[in-house]
Design an enzyme around this catalytic site. Structure first.
Site, PDB file in Angstrom:
ATOM      1  N   GLY A  51       8.873 -18.026  21.107  1.00  0.00           N
ATOM      2  CA  GLY A  51       8.897 -19.477  21.175  1.00  0.00           C
ATOM      3  C   GLY A  51       7.588 -20.141  20.808  1.00  0.00           C
ATOM      4  N   ALA A  80       8.360   7.043  -2.344  1.00  0.00           N
ATOM      5  CA  ALA A  80       7.018   7.319  -1.828  1.00  0.00           C
ATOM      6  C   ALA A  80       5.985   6.580  -2.670  1.00  0.00           C
ATOM      7  CB  ALA A  80       6.747   8.820  -1.856  1.00  0.00           C
ATOM      8  N   TYR A 113      -1.804  -3.311  -6.735  1.00  0.00           N
ATOM      9  CA  TYR A 113      -0.515  -2.692  -6.441  1.00  0.00           C
ATOM     10  C   TYR A 113       0.486  -2.962  -7.558  1.00  0.00           C
ATOM     11  CZ  TYR A 113       3.968  -1.903  -4.080  1.00  0.00           C
ATOM     12  OH  TYR A 113       5.238  -1.491  -3.754  1.00  0.00           O
ATOM     13  N   LYS A 173       2.245  -0.249 -10.249  1.00  0.00           N
ATOM     14  CA  LYS A 173       3.697  -0.103 -10.374  1.00  0.00           C
ATOM     15  C   LYS A 173       4.153  -0.374 -11.812  1.00  0.00           C
ATOM     16  CE  LYS A 173       5.510   0.834  -6.244  1.00  0.00           C
ATOM     17  NZ  LYS A 173       6.477   1.929  -5.986  1.00  0.00           N
ATOM     18  N   ARG A 204       5.601  13.010   3.480  1.00  0.00           N
ATOM     19  CA  ARG A 204       4.386  13.644   3.999  1.00  0.00           C
ATOM     20  C   ARG A 204       4.287  13.478   5.505  1.00  0.00           C
ATOM     21  NH1 ARG A 204      -0.903  12.038   1.750  1.00  0.00           N
ATOM     22  NH2 ARG A 204      -1.488  14.069   2.559  1.00  0.00           N
TER      23      ARG A 204
END
Length: 316
Positions: free
Chosen positions: A189, A69, A140, A144, A33
């Site tokens: 550092g 995606a 999430y 999935k 997209r």
């Protein structure tokens, strides 16, 4: 053979599309997209991942589809209902694409999922396995997992082969978020209070190792309808990762030996328990099933992967 890569403008998608072009027998289409081009590939706009989006034109003539995606995991998600937002894209959008792919004659659908389907953490010495019962703990991971379940049902009903790959954290040139912040801290550092975090172990995967596995899955006969975990094959403590990252960057990491228990307490008090888990806890994956089923070995070492990630940071 014509191959489609969705999410082609992302770090993994663009690297995969570029690597696939080295196979002279492939025509590669990179779809996203967002604007952006991948060298030696055809690019195409992609409709929003949603339950009613029409992907017919994009799928014409495709043999293998790599689906990267996604609505990605982010810290402090601004969505009012994150689970619904993730499901709209990662579950409903993925399954709509898969149904249309099967109808268009796509032979193999390779789904880049997430180790979050297994869970958020492991006990020391007890890594996740490919056939463990799923235990996602955040929106999430749940989205999935539900996407995976739906893909298996589509495969059983249509005969389209489905391959599921669950990576842990992916690092390499162009990496963002927490890993990039950690790299910049070492580069500058800055002192980091993680020198005593030596007993945890975390699995990571270098971008080139993940891409190599995904390409292996394009036509390996044993990959069909399998679930694979992937990593570099070497797990690191947080302190060990930072020291080796410093070596890769030519700037030794400045680590202070703060007690992990104190770090955990401080993170909990300021509402950063999840971040503390990623820095202090364990998340290991067992890739024996992947190695044995595909006769696959990660092609580059952790140190080479960190060197390439550091080079990418310097080049920007």
């Amino acid at each position: 053979m014509k191959v489609l890569v969705t999410g082609g403008s992302g770090m993994v998608g663009s690297a995969l599309a570029s690597a696939l072009t080295s196979r002279q027998t492939l025509t590669v289409v990179s779809a996203s997209r967002r604007s952006g081009r991948v060298r030696n590939t055809h690019t195409a706009p992609m409709a929003e991942l949603a339950c009613r989006a029409d992907h017919g034109a994009l799928l014409s003539g495709i043999d293998t589809l790599y689906h990267l995606a996604a609505r990605v995991h982010i810290m402090d998600d601004p969505a009012a209902d994150p689970l619904t937002a993730f499901r709209e894209v990662n579950t409903a959008g993925t399954l709509n694409l898969a149904h249309q792919a099967a109808a268009a004659g796509v032979r193999r659908f390779v789904f880049v999922s997430s180790i979050k389907v297994n869970g958020e953490a492991t006990e020391p010495g007890h890594p996740f396995h490919h056939d463990d019962p799923p235990a996602p703990q955040d929106p999430y991971g749940i989205s999935k997992r539900e996407g995976e379940d739906g893909l298996r049902e589509i495969a059983a009903a249509t005969g389209m082969e489905v391959v599921i790959v669950r990576p842990p954290l992916v690092y390499g040139p162009g990496v963002k978020a927490n890993f990039a912040a950690m790299m910049r801290a070492v580069q500058r550092g800055l002192p980091l209070p993680l020198g005593a975090v030596t007993h945890n172990r975390r699995s990571l995967v270098a971008l080139d190792n993940l891409v190599d596995l995904l390409i292996t899955c394009i036509d390996h006969p044993a990959a069909a309808n399998q679930t694979f975990l992937v990593s570099d094959g070497e797990d690191l403590s947080t302190a060990g990762l930072l020291r080796r990252l410093g070596q890769a960057m030519g700037k030794p990491a400045r680590l202070l030996p703060a007690p992990p228990s104190l770090l955990q307490l401080g993170a909990t008090m300021v509402g950063k328990r999840d971040m503390a888990q990623r820095l202090l806890g364990n998340l290991q994956v067992d890739i024996d099933h992947t190695r044995q089923t595909l006769d696959w070995t990660p092609p580059i070492s952790v140190d080479e992967g960190l060197r390439r990630a550091a080079a990418g940071l310097t080049a920007r």
